[in-house]
Design a protein around this motif. Structure first.
Motif, mmCIF file in Angstrom:
data_model
loop_
_atom_site.group_PDB
_atom_site.id
_atom_site.type_symbol
_atom_site.label_atom_id
_atom_site.label_comp_id
_atom_site.label_asym_id
_atom_site.label_seq_id
_atom_site.Cartn_x
_atom_site.Cartn_y
_atom_site.Cartn_z
ATOM 1 N N VAL A 70 -10.814 -8.505 -9.086
ATOM 2 C CA VAL A 70 -10.594 -7.529 -8.408
ATOM 3 C C VAL A 70 -10.743 -7.875 -6.726
ATOM 4 C CG1 VAL A 70 -10.759 -5.304 -7.803
ATOM 5 C CG2 VAL A 70 -10.538 -5.594 -10.088
ATOM 6 N N PRO A 129 -5.356 -6.656 -9.125
ATOM 7 C CA PRO A 129 -5.909 -5.106 -8.723
ATOM 8 C C PRO A 129 -6.790 -5.318 -7.545
ATOM 9 C CG PRO A 129 -6.627 -5.824 -10.722
ATOM 10 C CD PRO A 129 -5.880 -7.115 -10.409
ATOM 11 N N GLN A 149 -10.808 -2.006 -16.415
ATOM 12 C CA GLN A 149 -9.222 -1.651 -16.924
ATOM 13 C C GLN A 149 -8.383 -2.836 -16.972
ATOM 14 O OE1 GLN A 149 -7.961 1.284 -13.929
ATOM 15 N NE2 GLN A 149 -9.545 2.616 -14.105
ATOM 16 N N SER A 150 -8.744 -3.792 -16.069
ATOM 17 C CA SER A 150 -7.839 -4.976 -15.972
ATOM 18 C C SER A 150 -7.984 -5.862 -17.678
ATOM 19 C CB SER A 150 -8.042 -5.961 -15.164
ATOM 20 O OG SER A 150 -9.471 -6.509 -14.949
ATOM 21 N N LEU A 157 -11.581 -0.917 -11.870
ATOM 22 C CA LEU A 157 -10.407 -1.540 -11.880
ATOM 23 C C LEU A 157 -10.542 -2.765 -12.714
ATOM 24 C CD1 LEU A 157 -8.704 -1.101 -8.362
ATOM 25 C CD2 LEU A 157 -8.429 0.261 -10.534
ATOM 26 N N ALA A 192 -2.591 -4.220 -19.203
ATOM 27 C CA ALA A 192 -2.770 -3.578 -18.049
ATOM 28 C C ALA A 192 -2.085 -3.571 -16.705
ATOM 29 C CB ALA A 192 -4.569 -3.271 -17.590
ATOM 30 N N THR A 193 -1.651 -2.685 -16.042
ATOM 31 C CA THR A 193 -0.907 -2.944 -15.003
ATOM 32 C C THR A 193 -1.760 -3.142 -13.798
ATOM 33 O OG1 THR A 193 1.103 -1.961 -15.822
ATOM 34 C CG2 THR A 193 0.860 -2.057 -13.385
ATOM 35 N N PRO A 194 -1.649 -4.221 -12.824
ATOM 36 C CA PRO A 194 -2.615 -4.278 -11.721
ATOM 37 C C PRO A 194 -2.369 -3.109 -10.636
ATOM 38 C CG PRO A 194 -1.353 -6.360 -12.014
ATOM 39 C CD PRO A 194 -0.924 -5.409 -12.918
ATOM 40 N N THR A 195 -3.530 -2.780 -10.200
ATOM 41 C CA THR A 195 -3.425 -1.342 -9.614
ATOM 42 C C THR A 195 -3.874 -1.661 -7.930
ATOM 43 O OG1 THR A 195 -4.250 -0.072 -11.215
ATOM 44 C CG2 THR A 195 -4.791 0.950 -9.123
ATOM 45 N N PRO A 234 -10.370 -13.249 -14.208
ATOM 46 C CA PRO A 234 -9.926 -12.083 -13.848
ATOM 47 C C PRO A 234 -10.692 -11.627 -12.423
ATOM 48 C CG PRO A 234 -10.213 -11.645 -16.155
ATOM 49 C CD PRO A 234 -11.282 -12.864 -15.686
#
Length: 327
Positions: free
Chosen positions: A141, A151, A295-296, A292, A301-304, A139
């Motif tokens: 960010v 994210p 959260q991911s 973020l 979870a929706t990418p922010t 993952p």
């Protein structure tokens, strides 16, 4: 004997699983309960076994943080903020430096993917296509790069560029140079698009340039030859190098040419003249990147996409345009 997780649970009046979640997934525990458990754990001297927890949860509680150049003063505030914030969430941060080399960046991601739960990728030099491919391994960010489906935290350098150009035109500068950074830089593209969209400006693009003092020194002759009276540099290091290169050639800042940097690093505030600069919210970006990423990890979870504001700090390196500009 060392305190155990059962000792903490008994003293806190909660189930063992609640103590486990307090350390492995604190966002899932009621704040009052979490604080009570942490206080008891501190009093008892309890420290969770990270290796055992990793086997149970499948999480290492390690985060990778990859930056383009750790010697660039832009990055340390982001690194420090991310590390400090990660500690409050019981995560450790491994920092790695790519030295502006996309191949090294790819190798580091592949290596860290086996040791961390996720990676904070700051000002990457890789293409979006490669980042998307590597995302299958770990993952991400991404900071200061738009990558679809991930994210993302953007520092609004477009806004900063507009503020800088408005400041220069307000001082009477009409022919302005934009010193771009490395080839393919997202920041350079954002700055160029924002500046090119502004009215009443004759924009001269010079670059790509190395994002260092040497890059600024190297482009000084081109800046003089271009006949501009104002300059917006890719970052403060380039601006500082440019000012030195201009002085070596008898061109005074801001009397002959005004210079604006980006980042608002400490060196720019100590430079003479003190540097007018676009301040970047690096510490806030570091903290938000950690949030973020954690959260991911949650299922579904929706990418922010978060955009942080920038602002202009006016100092001594800009002044009114000369009546008879050089050129």
């Amino acid at each position: 004997m060392a305190a155990t997780i059962r000792d903490v649970a008994r003293a806190s009046g909660v189930h063992v699983s609640t103590v486990s979640r307090t350390f492995s997934a604190p966002h899932l525990v009621n704040a009052e309960t979490r604080n009570r458990v942490l206080a008891v754990a501190e009093d008892l001297g309890y420290r969770p076994n990270r290796a055992a927890r990793a086997l149970t949860t499948g999480r290492t509680h390690n985060i990778g943080l990859i930056v383009a150049d750790i010697s660039n003063p832009f990055f340390p505030p982001l690194i420090k903020a991310a590390q400090a914030h990660a500690r409050t969430r019981d995560y450790h941060v491994f920092v790695a430096d790519t030295d502006e080399d996309p191949q090294v960046e790819e190798e580091l991601i592949q290596t860290l993917a086996k040791q961390v739960d996720g990676v904070l990728l700051c000002s990457p030099r890789l293409s979006n296509r490669v980042i998307e491919r590597l995302h299958a391994e770990v993952p991400f960010v991404v900071v200061n790069r738009r990558v679809k489906g991930m994210p993302t935290i953007l520092m609004d350098v477009g806004q900063g560029a507009r503020l800088a150009i408005e400041h220069l035109t307000g001082l009477g500068h009409r022919r302005i140079a934009l010193l771009s950074g490395p080839s393919g830089s997202w920041t350079s593209g954002e700055m160029r698009a924002a500046a090119a969209a502004m009215d009443g400006v004759e924009l001269v693009i010079l670059g790509p340039n190395a994002p260092t003092e040497r890059g600024g020194l190297a482009v000084a002759e081109e800046v003089i030859a271009s006949g501009v009276t104002g300059v917006l540099a890719y970052n403060d290091l380039v601006a500082i190098g440019l000012i030195e290169g201009l002085y070596e050639r008898g061109v005074r800042v801001p009397d002959d040419i005004s210079v604006v940097g980006v980042d608002d690093i400490v060196a720019g505030r100590l430079n003479r003249p003190k540097l007018t600069s676009v301040a970047m919210p690096t510490a806030a970006a570091g903290r938000m990147a950690v949030d973020l990423l954690l959260q991911s990890f949650d299922e579904g979870a929706t990418p922010t996409l978060a955009t942080l504001d920038t602002h202009l700090v006016v100092r001594e390196s800009t002044d009114r345009a000369a009546l008879f500009p050089r050129g």
